[in-house]
Write an enzyme that holds these catalytic residues in place. Structure first.
Site, mmCIF file in Angstrom:
data_model
loop_
_atom_site.group_PDB
_atom_site.id
_atom_site.type_symbol
_atom_site.label_atom_id
_atom_site.label_comp_id
_atom_site.label_asym_id
_atom_site.label_seq_id
_atom_site.Cartn_x
_atom_site.Cartn_y
_atom_site.Cartn_z
ATOM 1 N N CYS A 12 9.386 -11.015 -2.447
ATOM 2 C CA CYS A 12 8.895 -12.512 -1.821
ATOM 3 C C CYS A 12 9.464 -12.212 -0.068
ATOM 4 C CB CYS A 12 10.038 -13.435 -2.811
ATOM 5 S SG CYS A 12 10.125 -13.737 -4.114
ATOM 6 N N GLY A 38 3.842 -12.942 -0.941
ATOM 7 C CA GLY A 38 3.480 -13.456 -2.311
ATOM 8 C C GLY A 38 2.409 -14.734 -2.516
ATOM 9 N N ASN A 112 15.284 -13.557 -1.854
ATOM 10 C CA ASN A 112 14.071 -11.810 -1.604
ATOM 11 C C ASN A 112 14.828 -10.528 -2.477
ATOM 12 O OD1 ASN A 112 11.840 -9.295 -1.298
ATOM 13 N ND2 ASN A 112 12.659 -9.324 0.396
ATOM 14 N N GLY A 113 14.303 -10.206 -3.490
ATOM 15 C CA GLY A 113 14.800 -8.613 -4.038
ATOM 16 C C GLY A 113 15.504 -8.547 -5.327
ATOM 17 N N CYS A 245 13.898 -0.127 2.221
ATOM 18 C CA CYS A 245 12.680 0.387 1.211
ATOM 19 C C CYS A 245 11.311 0.645 2.086
ATOM 20 C CB CYS A 245 12.534 -1.200 0.649
ATOM 21 S SG CYS A 245 10.863 -0.601 -0.320
ATOM 22 N N TYR A 251 3.672 -0.283 2.528
ATOM 23 C CA TYR A 251 2.386 -1.239 2.089
ATOM 24 C C TYR A 251 2.950 -2.681 2.385
ATOM 25 C CZ TYR A 251 -0.482 -4.103 -1.443
ATOM 26 O OH TYR A 251 -1.172 -5.020 -1.903
ATOM 27 N N SER A 292 -3.520 -2.077 4.546
ATOM 28 C CA SER A 292 -2.670 -1.324 4.721
ATOM 29 C C SER A 292 -3.184 0.245 4.954
ATOM 30 C CB SER A 292 -1.633 -1.830 3.560
ATOM 31 O OG SER A 292 -2.374 -1.230 2.152
ATOM 32 N N ASP A 355 -2.629 4.107 0.985
ATOM 33 C CA ASP A 355 -1.270 4.153 1.815
ATOM 34 C C ASP A 355 -0.389 4.445 -0.145
ATOM 35 O OD1 ASP A 355 -0.554 1.582 -0.542
ATOM 36 O OD2 ASP A 355 -1.772 0.714 0.904
ATOM 37 N N CYS A 391 10.879 0.803 -9.232
ATOM 38 C CA CYS A 391 11.998 0.409 -8.406
ATOM 39 C C CYS A 391 13.025 -0.615 -8.881
ATOM 40 C CB CYS A 391 11.237 -0.404 -7.807
ATOM 41 S SG CYS A 391 11.631 -1.566 -6.246
ATOM 42 N N CYS A 445 15.357 4.086 1.483
ATOM 43 C CA CYS A 445 15.158 3.770 0.345
ATOM 44 C C CYS A 445 13.689 4.784 -0.015
ATOM 45 C CB CYS A 445 15.460 2.777 -0.226
ATOM 46 S SG CYS A 445 15.231 2.770 -2.026
ATOM 47 N N CYS A 448 11.358 4.645 -5.643
ATOM 48 C CA CYS A 448 10.634 4.902 -6.230
ATOM 49 C C CYS A 448 9.969 6.866 -6.037
ATOM 50 C CB CYS A 448 10.133 4.365 -5.833
ATOM 51 S SG CYS A 448 9.003 3.908 -4.390
#
Length: 468
Positions: A12, A38, A112-113, A245, A251, A292, A355, A391, A445, A448
């Site tokens: 988000c 979003g 967001n998260g 992240c 992306y 992207s 990407d 993730c 991070c 993933c």
């Protein structure tokens, strides 16, 4: 072919402004600039000077606010949110900001998260008598904050220390606005200025949209308090090395945004350069999958000496396939969204830069379209390492079963998507493209991709990791 999987997380965008006469309008434009984060719903809560007043709805920002008269949302303070909802999480009740009213005043939250321990906390709250109205983990924090009665720095800090995961919060009450970032700094959150007004947003492109200037990043474990008295910073948790992240650069973020002091376009272009160094191929042209991947394709072309061509055109009236809430819509969206340019690719050996590959369905369809349009060869190059792990921090990749990189080898994926060759960027190449100054950027991070998570379920930070 992978089975259809329903994700459980979300990605988000949040925006807040304090001290501007056109707060709601500016929040609208800020949200519009982050529409890519979003498309399921949007909302704004404004402090009218008498109360916190909300308007939110399902759909795109422009559609949600088309019937709104902003004179009805007059105020100098506002917070907004754009939401990507996954299966099971849709519905107007989950559209943020969430607004709560009590005898001690109102409170609005935008998040967001993802909270990894939200289920356990919901159970604890319900056993103590709380009745939660949404399925959003954002509501969990609101109940934890209100346990102490008043909404203060201390009550927010205590609540934040109970939650585990990746998060960027904006919390609004009548006389203050708070912004907080998780201790590992996984999600993006920045502070800007517009005259005497303070602005907080997930991406700096929102500052550019409204004419604000970037001031600084919110630091990991930092709680910012903004009021008419100015801005105040405190630390609610020990600060670890930041682990932004990597998918924000790969992306999620807009190319004109700066994330943790690194421009997204510049990092993507460098990803393309590193990819060309690692996996060059004898070909005629380089193309990128809009939007992207364009920056990485330009970088690959520059490094390899091959001409960059616009071999795929995007229909600007179709949204991102990755953030559509079902696999069926992703499949249909690819056909509607992208068109090959036959006169450019026909008879050519094409290097197609993308990407990432998440589920593989989009890549397979694009390769098929290029070959149907006459491409002699299609060599796929991915400007990130293979995504092999779920993730848990807020992106819709929640199980290994749905990740093609977790279930098949590179050669098998090459066969599945129908390309002539396939290669991914290495972990070292990705980090080199993102981390410009380890005293500032420190690291990213890549859980993933590597399986090394900076935040574990028990809330402890990983001690032994390389890039993540």
């Amino acid at each position: 072919m992978l089975a259809e999987i329903k994700g459980i997380n979300e990605e988000c965008g949040v925006f807040g402004i304090w001290g501007h006469e056109k707060a709601a309008e500016l929040t609208y434009y800020g949200l519009h600039s982050m529409q890519h984060r979003g498309q399921e719903g949007a909302g704004i809560v404004v402090n009218t000077g008498r109360e916190l007043k909300a308007h939110k709805g399902l759909g795109l920002v422009n559609d949600v606010f088309k019937p709104v008269k902003f004179d009805d949302l007059a105020g100098r303070v506002a917070v907004g949110h754009v939401r990507y909802a996954t299966q099971g999480g849709r519905g107007i009740e989950n559209v943020q900001p969430l607004l709560f009213q009590s005898q001690t005043g109102g409170m609005a939250l935008a998040h967001n998260g993802n909270l990894m321990n939200a289920h356990e906390l919901r159970g604890e709250l319900e056993r103590e008598g709380s009745i939660l109205q949404t399925s959003s983990d954002t509501e969990v924090l609101a109940h934890l904050i209100k346990r102490s009665g008043e909404v203060t720095e201390d009550s927010i800090a205590r609540a934040l220390n109970r939650v585990v995961g990746a998060y960027a919060y904006i919390i609004l009450q009548e006389d203050k606005m708070f912004a907080a970032l998780d201790p590992a700094g996984i999600r993006p959150l920045s502070i800007g200025r517009l005259g005497d007004a303070y602005v907080v947003a997930s991406e700096t492109c929102a500052f550019d949209q409204i004419g604000a200037t970037f001031e600084r990043e919110v630091l990991p474990g930092e709680l910012i308090t903004i009021s008419d008295d100015g801005i105040h910073s405190t630390r609610f948790a020990p600060r670890d090395k930041r682990r932004m992240c990597a998918m924000e650069y790969v992306y999620l973020s807009r190319p004109d945004s700066d994330v943790n002091y690194v421009n997204v376009h510049a990092s993507r272009k460098q990803m393309g350069k590193e990819l060309a160094k690692e996996s060059s191929i004898d070909a005629d042209i380089v193309i990128g999958v809009p939007d992207s991947s364009i920056s990485a394709a330009i970088g690959f072309a520059e490094e390899s000496g091959l001409p960059y061509e616009m071999g795929i055109i995007k229909n600007r009236y179709v949204g991102r396939t990755f953030i559509q809430p079902s696999q069926e819509l992703r499949e249909l969206g690819v056909k509607m969204k992208l068109s090959p340019v036959r006169s450019i690719i026909e008879g050519k050996r094409v290097v197609m830069i993308d990407d990432s590959i998440v589920r593989g369905t989009t890549s397979r369809r694009i390769v098929q379209m290029l070959k149907e349009a006459g491409a002699k060869e299609v060599h796929v190059r991915i400007a990130s390492p293979a995504i092999q792990n779920p993730c848990y921090y807020g992106i819709d990749m929640s199980t290994k079963q749905e990740l093609i990189g977790a279930n098949y080898s590179v050669d098998e994926i090459n066969d599945i998507i129908g390309s002539d060759t396939l290669a991914y960027l290495s972990e070292q190449g990705l980090e080199k493209a993102i981390v410009k100054d380890k005293t500032i950027n420190q690291g990213v991070c890549m859980a993933c991709m590597t399986g090394k998570y900076p935040v574990k379920q028990d809330g402890e930070l990983e001690i032994h990791y390389t890039s993540c």
